[in-house]
Design an enzyme around this catalytic site. Structure first.
Site, short mmCIF file in Angstrom:
data_model
loop_
_atom_site.label_atom_id
_atom_site.label_comp_id
_atom_site.label_asym_id
_atom_site.label_seq_id
_atom_site.Cartn_x
_atom_site.Cartn_y
_atom_site.Cartn_z
N GLU A 34 47.99 21.23 77.81
CA GLU A 34 47.84 20.11 76.80
C GLU A 34 48.94 19.19 77.62
O GLU A 34 48.34 17.83 77.49
CB GLU A 34 48.41 20.53 75.54
CG GLU A 34 48.23 19.45 74.53
CD GLU A 34 48.55 20.18 73.26
OE1 GLU A 34 47.64 21.26 72.52
OE2 GLU A 34 49.47 19.56 72.46
N SER A 58 53.33 22.76 72.21
CA SER A 58 52.50 23.54 72.96
C SER A 58 52.19 22.76 74.14
O SER A 58 51.88 21.69 74.41
CB SER A 58 51.21 23.39 72.05
OG SER A 58 51.47 23.75 70.92
N ARG A 64 41.82 18.05 71.17
CA ARG A 64 42.86 17.58 72.01
C ARG A 64 42.45 16.91 73.21
O ARG A 64 42.89 16.77 74.45
CB ARG A 64 43.67 19.00 72.66
CG ARG A 64 44.22 19.65 71.38
CD ARG A 64 45.22 19.12 70.50
NE ARG A 64 45.74 20.13 69.66
CZ ARG A 64 45.19 20.01 68.47
NH1 ARG A 64 44.28 19.34 68.20
NH2 ARG A 64 45.55 21.16 67.41
P1 NAP Z 1 48.32 28.23 64.01
O1 NAP Z 1 48.26 27.56 62.83
O2 NAP Z 1 48.86 29.86 64.08
O3 NAP Z 1 47.00 28.16 64.86
C1 NAP Z 1 46.68 29.05 66.05
C2 NAP Z 1 45.29 28.60 66.37
O4 NAP Z 1 44.34 29.25 65.57
C3 NAP Z 1 44.95 27.13 66.63
O5 NAP Z 1 43.75 27.26 67.51
C4 NAP Z 1 44.24 26.86 65.32
O6 NAP Z 1 43.30 25.90 65.26
C5 NAP Z 1 43.55 28.04 65.12
N1 NAP Z 1 43.35 28.37 63.57
C6 NAP Z 1 44.40 28.80 62.64
N2 NAP Z 1 44.02 28.83 61.45
C7 NAP Z 1 42.67 28.37 61.58
C8 NAP Z 1 41.63 28.27 60.53
N3 NAP Z 1 41.98 28.46 59.25
N4 NAP Z 1 40.35 27.38 60.83
C9 NAP Z 1 40.29 27.36 62.31
N5 NAP Z 1 41.39 27.53 63.33
C10 NAP Z 1 42.43 27.97 62.79
O7 NAP Z 1 49.17 27.59 65.40
P2 NAP Z 1 50.75 26.99 65.35
O8 NAP Z 1 50.93 27.21 67.00
O9 NAP Z 1 51.45 27.56 64.47
O10 NAP Z 1 50.41 25.38 65.19
C11 NAP Z 1 50.31 25.02 63.93
C12 NAP Z 1 49.04 23.74 63.98
O11 NAP Z 1 49.79 22.64 64.65
C13 NAP Z 1 48.01 24.29 64.75
O12 NAP Z 1 46.85 23.72 63.89
C14 NAP Z 1 48.04 23.71 66.17
O13 NAP Z 1 46.90 23.51 66.57
C15 NAP Z 1 48.86 22.35 65.77
N6 NAP Z 1 49.60 22.00 67.14
C16 NAP Z 1 48.96 20.64 67.42
C17 NAP Z 1 49.65 20.11 68.56
C18 NAP Z 1 49.04 18.92 69.25
O14 NAP Z 1 48.19 18.41 68.67
N7 NAP Z 1 49.48 18.47 70.37
C19 NAP Z 1 50.87 20.66 69.10
C20 NAP Z 1 51.30 21.80 68.59
C21 NAP Z 1 50.68 22.34 67.38
P3 NAP Z 1 43.64 24.21 65.60
O15 NAP Z 1 44.30 24.24 67.03
O16 NAP Z 1 42.30 23.74 65.51
O17 NAP Z 1 44.39 23.85 64.55
#
Ligand code: NAP
Length: 336
Positions: free
Chosen positions: A331, A235, A164
């Site tokens: 963020e 987020s 990010r």
């Molecule tokens: P989630 O999928 O429950 O993931 C929560 C955290 O665990 C994140 O930091 C994610 O890494 C990590 N994670 C989950 N599974 C993983 C795996 N198999 N290997 C490595 N790391 C893992 O979170 P959520 O809040 O429901 O969000 C879904 C996705 O959308 C996530 O990837 C999150 O980062 C992304 N998101 C991005 C933004 C943005 O770019 N601004 C905003 C909101 C959500 P990562 O963060 O590296 O994926």
């Protein structure tokens, strides 16, 4: 180039708070961007760039400057070997671009479906979701250096992408005009994240970029609030990476806490900490809350001010630091 005066920043940002901007200039072309900068220089006013305003917190005070609204659109394609290059104007809506790539059956950004914002904003914080990061498909960027007035083409390496993060967060003197993505015609589904493996187990169609994009949009719709109903920037904080020792001590107290090993430590879902460790799911102060379905998301209802959001976010960060010993980073960026 359209110039508007005294425009509420609440109407230009998804958190829907903030004072007025002295001038707002809609930039429909690269020339408009150059003209808008000249407009600011003539009046000796500061300027800031905005896309869809989905990752910024405006201030309550009036902004005595010029907001450049990036609205230059257009998507062009070219092919080289197995790669298809798609170049999009910075003002193209990100999800419109994801849909366009999917319509051409191109792989690489389907897991990033449904993320709010513009193409030009995507590299700034290296948007990522479900195991994909935009940096993995960015080939080059066309950038205007506002200090020299020069337009140049930057390589992916020059952007110093991180989690990010990118060089653009540290240097706001460059304006991204367009981005070229290298996408692939070869199927390459990336389904390792739990939400997508569960969708596969349920037998949902994940066979094309379009199908994956639709599944991701449906998952996001359950977790993220509707931007048309409440103020939010998705987020609000980054998921922190902690040392292995910190993770182990957290796990000893909270055996269910997920952890994902990376190059610098163990990445943990902040939503788990806020919800299960601190019991803050749905936590509310006045008109600001942590969203029930996803505590990492901050929601601002009617009547909330930028100050309320700031105070709320600081209080959450302080609780995480005091009670769990983890320093968390926002963020969402402040404007200006
Ligand atoms: P989630 O999928 O429950 O993931 C929560 C955290 O665990 C994140 O930091 C994610 O890494 C990590 N994670 C989950 N599974 C993983 C795996 N198999 N290997 C490595 N790391 C893992 O979170 P959520 O809040 O429901 O969000 C879904 C996705 O959308 C996530 O990837 C999150 O980062 C992304 N998101 C991005 C933004 C943005 O770019 N601004 C905003 C909101 C959500 P990562 O963060 O590296 O994926």
């Amino acid at each position: 180039m359209t110039v508007r005066e005294h425009v509420p920043l609440a109407s230009l940002t998804t958190l829907r708070v903030g004072g007025t901007a002295r001038f707002v200039i809609e930039c429909l072309s690269e020339n408009d961007v150059v003209d808008a900068l000249a407009f600011s220089t003539e009046r000796m006013l500061p300027w800031r760039v905005l896309g869809e305003g989905s990752n910024v917190l405006a201030r309550d005070e009036p902004y005595e400057g010029v907001i450049l609204l990036m609205r230059n659109e257009g998507i062009e394609a070219s092919t080289e070997g197995d790669h298809v290059f798609l170049t999009a104007g910075a003002g193209v809506s990100w999800d419109t671009f994801v849909r366009e790539a999917a319509a051409r059956e191109l792989w690489g950004i389907e897991n990033l479906a449904g993320i709010p914002g513009t193409v030009g904003a995507a590299p700034v914080q290296n948007i990522g979701a479900y195991g994909a990061e935009v940096k993995d498909t960015i080939h080059t960027l066309r950038v205007l250096d506002t200090r020299t007035g020069e337009i140049s083409v930057l390589t992916n390496e020059a952007c110093e992408f991180g989690y990010r993060d990118s060089a653009f967060k540290r240097d706001s003197g460059r304006i991204i005009l367009s981005v070229t993505f290298a996408l692939s015609e070869t199927p390459a589904p990336s389904l390792s994240y739990k939400d997508l493996t569960s969708a596969a187990e349920r037998g949902e169609d994940l066979s094309t970029p379009h199908a994956i994009g639709e599944v991701v949009r449906a998952i996001r719709a359950l977790k993220f609030p509707d931007l048309s109903c409440v103020g939010t920037a998705g987020s609000f904080f980054k998921n922190p990476t902690v040392s292995v020792e910190t993770y182990e001590s957290l796990k000893a107290r909270n055996p269910a806490i997920p952890g994902f090993l990376n190059e610098t430590g163990v990445k943990i879902p902040l939503a788990f900490v806020l919800d299960k460790v601190l019991g803050l799911r749905g936590y509310t102060q006045g008109a600001v809350s942590l969203y029930d379905a996803q505590p990492l998301v901050l929601v601002a209802r009617n009547g909330a001010t930028a100050h309320d959001i700031d105070t709320f976010a600081n209080a959450i960060a302080a609780r995480v630091q005091d009670e769990v010993g983890i320093v968390i980073e926002r963020e969402v960026q402040k404007l200006p």
